[in-house]
Structure formats: structure tokens, C-alpha cells
Design an enzyme around this catalytic site. Sequence first.
Site, PDB file in Angstrom:
ATOM      1  N   CYS B  86      -5.507   2.659  12.684  1.00  0.00           N
ATOM      2  CA  CYS B  86      -6.021   1.838  11.593  1.00  0.00           C
ATOM      3  C   CYS B  86      -5.557   0.386  11.764  1.00  0.00           C
ATOM      4  O   CYS B  86      -5.985  -0.285  12.686  1.00  0.00           O
ATOM      5  CB  CYS B  86      -5.609   2.450  10.259  1.00  0.00           C
ATOM      6  SG  CYS B  86      -6.571   1.823   8.878  1.00  0.00           S
ATOM      7  N   HIS B 196      -7.185   8.436  10.621  1.00  0.00           N
ATOM      8  CA  HIS B 196      -5.757   8.754  10.449  1.00  0.00           C
ATOM      9  C   HIS B 196      -5.447  10.205  10.816  1.00  0.00           C
ATOM     10  O   HIS B 196      -5.412  11.066   9.923  1.00  0.00           O
ATOM     11  CB  HIS B 196      -5.360   8.524   8.987  1.00  0.00           C
ATOM     12  CG  HIS B 196      -5.292   7.081   8.603  1.00  0.00           C
ATOM     13  ND1 HIS B 196      -4.193   6.300   8.855  1.00  0.00           N
ATOM     14  CD2 HIS B 196      -6.204   6.272   8.014  1.00  0.00           C
ATOM     15  CE1 HIS B 196      -4.416   5.070   8.408  1.00  0.00           C
ATOM     16  NE2 HIS B 196      -5.629   5.026   7.900  1.00  0.00           N
ATOM     17  N   GLU B 198      -2.645  11.446  11.432  1.00  0.00           N
ATOM     18  CA  GLU B 198      -1.353  11.832  10.831  1.00  0.00           C
ATOM     19  C   GLU B 198      -1.525  12.394   9.428  1.00  0.00           C
ATOM     20  O   GLU B 198      -0.592  12.960   8.872  1.00  0.00           O
ATOM     21  CB  GLU B 198      -0.386  10.624  10.825  1.00  0.00           C
ATOM     22  CG  GLU B 198      -0.638   9.558   9.761  1.00  0.00           C
ATOM     23  CD  GLU B 198      -1.700   8.532  10.142  1.00  0.00           C
ATOM     24  OE1 GLU B 198      -2.493   8.804  11.063  1.00  0.00           O
ATOM     25  OE2 GLU B 198      -1.748   7.458   9.508  1.00  0.00           O
TER      26      GLU B 198
END
Lengths: 83, 222
Positions: B86, B196, B198
Site C-alpha cells: 500500500c 493488504h 497481512e
Amino acid sequence: MTLFNARVTVTLKNGVLDPQGKAIEGSLSALGFAGVEQVRQGKVFAVTLNADSKKSAIQSLNSMCEKLLANTVIEDYAVEIVA
Amino acid sequence: MKTTVIIFPGSNRDRDMIAAITKISGHVPKTVWHTETELSSTDLVIIPGGFSYGDYLRSGAIAARSPIMDALSNAATQGIPIIGVCNGFQILTEAGLLPGALMRNAGLTFVCREVKLEITNANTQFSSRYGQGEIIRCPVAHHDGNYFADEAVLKKLEDNSQVVFRYAEGTNPNGSINDIAGIINEQGNVLGMMPHPENLIEDAHTGDDGRRLFESALGLVA
């Protein structure tokens, strides 16, 4: 050393889509401004700097554009000494 | 396995990233503040998401000129794996470590939702645990994720299979050219991606499609 007032204009390159410009263009039409062909949004920086000469001021400003003020992948810049 | 997470003023996904790396690898990553000038021995460097410097000037522009960036650039040259997610992707392009630029989303709005990603190159150190052409789920949350590169750069990216992740058909959230969601550099050790991974690594996230990216990068057995 002389104090220079400069104006740096950064705009999106031709061919790079500018959705913000497009939205502004649409809004101008909605307000009744006829004949608007295109709007491209950009940024203006007012830079006050000390330099030995106008030439070195411009050199320095060009370098600022290359290194930070503009992203030359997508943007063009123009440097102008206003006072 | 030593991992490092670089933090800038305005980073805000650093904790998510640290939690993900810790859960997956069993080791807590080291954090490095942007004013530092060295990255001591590390096997993987991550630049997390967020809004470094409030996105002033351009997303990632100011962070890309931070003191730590010389060390990051050296690490990239040495072949150390680097992941930018990002805002991390924006910083890597602004720093010239990845080609192209990330512009305002074509729809002009901030997008925060789940998209589908196609693994378009499973032959990288970041995607080896995925199947070529596999479609995975992944969240996105950004305002400036509209990837752009000129024709010559784009051709090179495509010819070299440097596009690792593409938004699957119909899910491009931001107008990115060629549906590009994530790319690697020519050397193959620097990855930048807008989504993302994660945030999708365990049941509490409703799935773990992002987990294998870290397992790939960390060289872990799935």
C-alpha cells in the site's frame, strides 16, 4: 546573493488520465460554462530562494522539480521567476 | 529469520504487519524509524501501509526521501528481499526502486473492500507458495492505488513477467492500468503491492489467503 520569487507549476503529462480534472470539467459544464474543452488539475509552488543569479536560481529550481516537486513518471513541470 | 519493518510518521499498518510476521514466523520483527541510516543484518525488509507524512505532495513522496532510504536502496542492490504494501508500494515507486507511479483512484473515492487477485507470476520468492493463475481473496484500502506506467515501461513489465498480482476480472478497484495490483523489480527482490495480505492470515480475518505470501518470502514450509 539575490532573493528570487519563483513559481513552479506541476501538471500531469498529456496522455495521463486526470480524473480530478474530468470531475471539475463536468462540474463547470453543470454550472453552465459552455465551451470548456478540457480541464487539467495541477499544483503550484511559490518558492522564495537565494541564489547568485537568475540562471542559478532556475537551475536549482529545475533540480528541485526533478528530485522532489514533480514525479516525472506522470508529471511535467515549468519554472518561472516572478520577481 | 530476521525481518525489519520500517516506520514513517503516518504509517498505520505497521502493527498489523508486525502481528502477521510474528504469528507466521514466530519471530518479532525489528522496527526501524525513518530517521535511522542503517539496516543492520536482515533477511527481509517490509514497508507497511499508512499515510506517511499525511500523503503531502504525493503519496509516499516525502517518505521516499527519508534518511533510511539510502540504506534501503543499498539493501535492494544487494538483493535483500523488500516488500512494500500500500503506502509502502507508493514509497518504493517514489524512490525509484520500482517503476511507474500510483495515482489517485480513477473513481476518486477511497476504496476499502475485498478484491480478488490473480497470481500472474508464481515463480517469485514472494509468490512461490501460490499456484500460477490462482485466484485469491485480499483486502484493499487506499485512495491512491491507480497504477500507471508509460507504454515502454509497461511492455517491459509484461515481457519480464514482473506483474505478480493482477486484480481478477471485474474487481479492479482503482483503474490501474492492465489491472496491475503488484509488481516486482527486474532483479526480482523488491515487491510492491496495493492490497493488504497481512490482513488475511487467520480465521479471525475470515480466511488466510494472504498467509502464503509471507510463507513464500520467509522461506517457510507451508
